[in-house]
Design an enzyme around this catalytic site. Structure first.
Site, PDB file in Angstrom:
ATOM      1  N   TYR A 163     -23.554 -27.829  21.370  1.00 53.91           N
ATOM      2  CA  TYR A 163     -22.755 -27.028  20.459  1.00 53.91           C
ATOM      3  C   TYR A 163     -22.094 -25.900  21.239  1.00 53.91           C
ATOM      4  CZ  TYR A 163     -25.118 -29.555  16.737  1.00 53.91           C
ATOM      5  OH  TYR A 163     -25.587 -30.546  15.915  1.00 53.91           O
ATOM      6  N   GLN A 191     -32.649 -27.898   6.014  1.00 53.82           N
ATOM      7  CA  GLN A 191     -32.392 -29.304   5.692  1.00 53.82           C
ATOM      8  C   GLN A 191     -33.577 -29.968   5.003  1.00 53.82           C
ATOM      9  OE1 GLN A 191     -31.259 -31.056   9.461  1.00 53.82           O
ATOM     10  NE2 GLN A 191     -29.369 -29.884   9.588  1.00 53.82           N
ATOM     11  N   HIS A 212     -33.494 -31.428  11.045  1.00 53.79           N
ATOM     12  CA  HIS A 212     -33.639 -32.789  11.558  1.00 53.79           C
ATOM     13  C   HIS A 212     -34.914 -33.486  11.052  1.00 53.79           C
ATOM     14  CE1 HIS A 212     -30.706 -32.155  15.177  1.00 53.79           C
ATOM     15  NE2 HIS A 212     -30.249 -31.651  14.034  1.00 53.79           N
ATOM     16  N   GLU A 238     -23.659 -41.769  15.538  1.00 46.98           N
ATOM     17  CA  GLU A 238     -23.867 -43.170  15.910  1.00 46.98           C
ATOM     18  C   GLU A 238     -24.228 -44.061  14.720  1.00 46.98           C
ATOM     19  OE1 GLU A 238     -25.645 -42.239  20.402  1.00 46.98           O
ATOM     20  OE2 GLU A 238     -26.907 -43.242  18.920  1.00 46.98           O
TER      21      GLU A 238
END
Length: 378
Positions: free
Chosen positions: A264, A84, A150, A243
């Site tokens: 998960y 990422q 992340h 969220e």
């Protein structure tokens, strides 16, 4: 009944039968591809009549008003590309017209190459738009860790000239989102020189980092300044529990102590707690996860007054654009309804911004990513 009247009634009945679907289609904005061939674009900023676009692979490009994708802009530092990570968000300074300054967020490699962290820098875009000058690293997340996940990495400049930066908890370090001696799972608030902004809630507190604004976040990949003069963010939950939050000074948003998601593959996190005294509840949450990314409030009336002030959020997982109707009249904002726009787009919506023309623009996170302009419904 005379035949002309009967025929007219039959025709009217047919129109009435088709009307709900026709209305739904008429309420959909029309996507217009401005540019394609972008490799996993992540963030965009409107400058010089066109759009600066980051590519996660470590390139910054300028897209002309006619959709021509320019060559990579020179002057970027070493960027850790993988998973990422890479070159992520870009924002133009509020004074760009005079100072030509931009802010970039990216995955910064450690000196030994084994770790990385989210970093923020500023630079001046040259007059010809071909290179970055006066590069200045402003901030680096502490600590650097060995992870490809992340990073967070959305930037927002508030009206008072401070910079908010969202920071992920790097996945394996989720417990650090609850401790204040690190930047993992935090939102930080900075001056434009990279120092802790005045008024930050932890200034002078022993053992706490002064840049921290709020904590208990997981992976916030969307951020925007709201019409209520507050920062709004989206963040990825685990399996479920994505969220929308409004971080404010000193608020603890709970991760991983409370969540509407689960591990998960299944299994409760921290006993399945969804609330706890002193922890802030999300303004809105999604289960199953939609994988929310970029977000934008619409301030213009280009799509009609009914859409003005609403919130738009990109879905990576389900490949649509969410339009959220809000009620901002009470002490706490509420999401009233969600509408799925562009359900047939078939591309991961990474970012959404309102352009200078009052229209919404999207970036699709694909190998052949696109910059898309949304034209008003017909």
């Amino acid at each position: 009944m005379p035949m002309p009247i009967r025929a007219a009634l039959v025709a009217l009945s047919a129109v009435s039968f088709l009307m709900p679907g026709a209305l739904a289609r008429a309420q959909q904005p029309r996507p217009e591809v401005v540019a394609s061939g972008l490799q996993h674009p992540w963030g965009m900023a409107f400058v010089d009549g066109g759009v600066l676009v980051t590519e996660r692979a470590g390139r910054l490009r300028w897209v002309s008003p006619t959709g021509q994708v320019g060559a990579p802009i020179a002057g970027l530092p070493a960027i850790d590309v993988g998973g990422q990570g890479g070159l992520l968000d870009v924002v133009a300074d509020s004074g760009f017209a005079t100072n030509r300054r931009i802010y970039l967020c990216y995955a910064e490699p450690s000196a030994d190459g084994g770790r990385n962290a989210t970093a923020l820098a500023s630079a001046r875009l040259s007059e010809d738009g071909r290179r970055l000058e006066q590069w200045q690293r402003l901030f680096g997340q502490q600590p650097q860790v060995a992870s490809r996940l992340h990073f967070g990495c959305r930037i927002v400049e508030s009206p008072d000239g401070q910079l908010f930066l969202t920071l992920g908890e790097r996945y394996h370090r989720m417990a650090d989102a609850q401790t204040l001696d690190n930047h993992l799972g935090k939102v930080v608030r900075l001056r434009k020189d990279g120092g802790a902004a005045p008024g930050n809630p932890l200034l002078g507190r022993p053992g706490a980092l002064p840049e921290i604004w709020s904590w208990g976040h997981r992976n916030p990949q969307g951020a925007a300044w709201g019409p209520d003069q507050r920062l709004w963010i989206t963040e990825h939950g685990p399996q479920g529990g994505d969220e929308i939050n409004r971080p404010d000074a000193g608020l603890n948003h709970g991760w991983p102590l409370v969540t509407y998601g689960e591990n998960y593959g299944g299994g409760a996190i921290n006993g399945g707690l969804r609330s706890q005294p002193g922890l802030v509840q999300p303004l809105h949450h999604w289960t199953p996860s939609i994988a929310p990314s970029g977000m934008s409030f619409l301030r213009s009336q280009r799509y009609g007054s009914a859409w003005q002030g609403q919130l738009f959020v990109g879905s990576l997982k389900f490949r649509y654009l969410a339009r959220l109707e809000l009620d901002l009249t009470g002490p706490q904002p509420r999401v009233l309804r969600e509408h799925k726009l562009l359900p047939d787009l078939g591309q991961r919506v990474r970012d959404v911004r309102e352009g200078p023309d009052g229209l919404l623009y999207l970036l699709t996170d694909e190998r052949n990513g696109q910059l898309i302009r949304l034209l008003p419904p017909s």
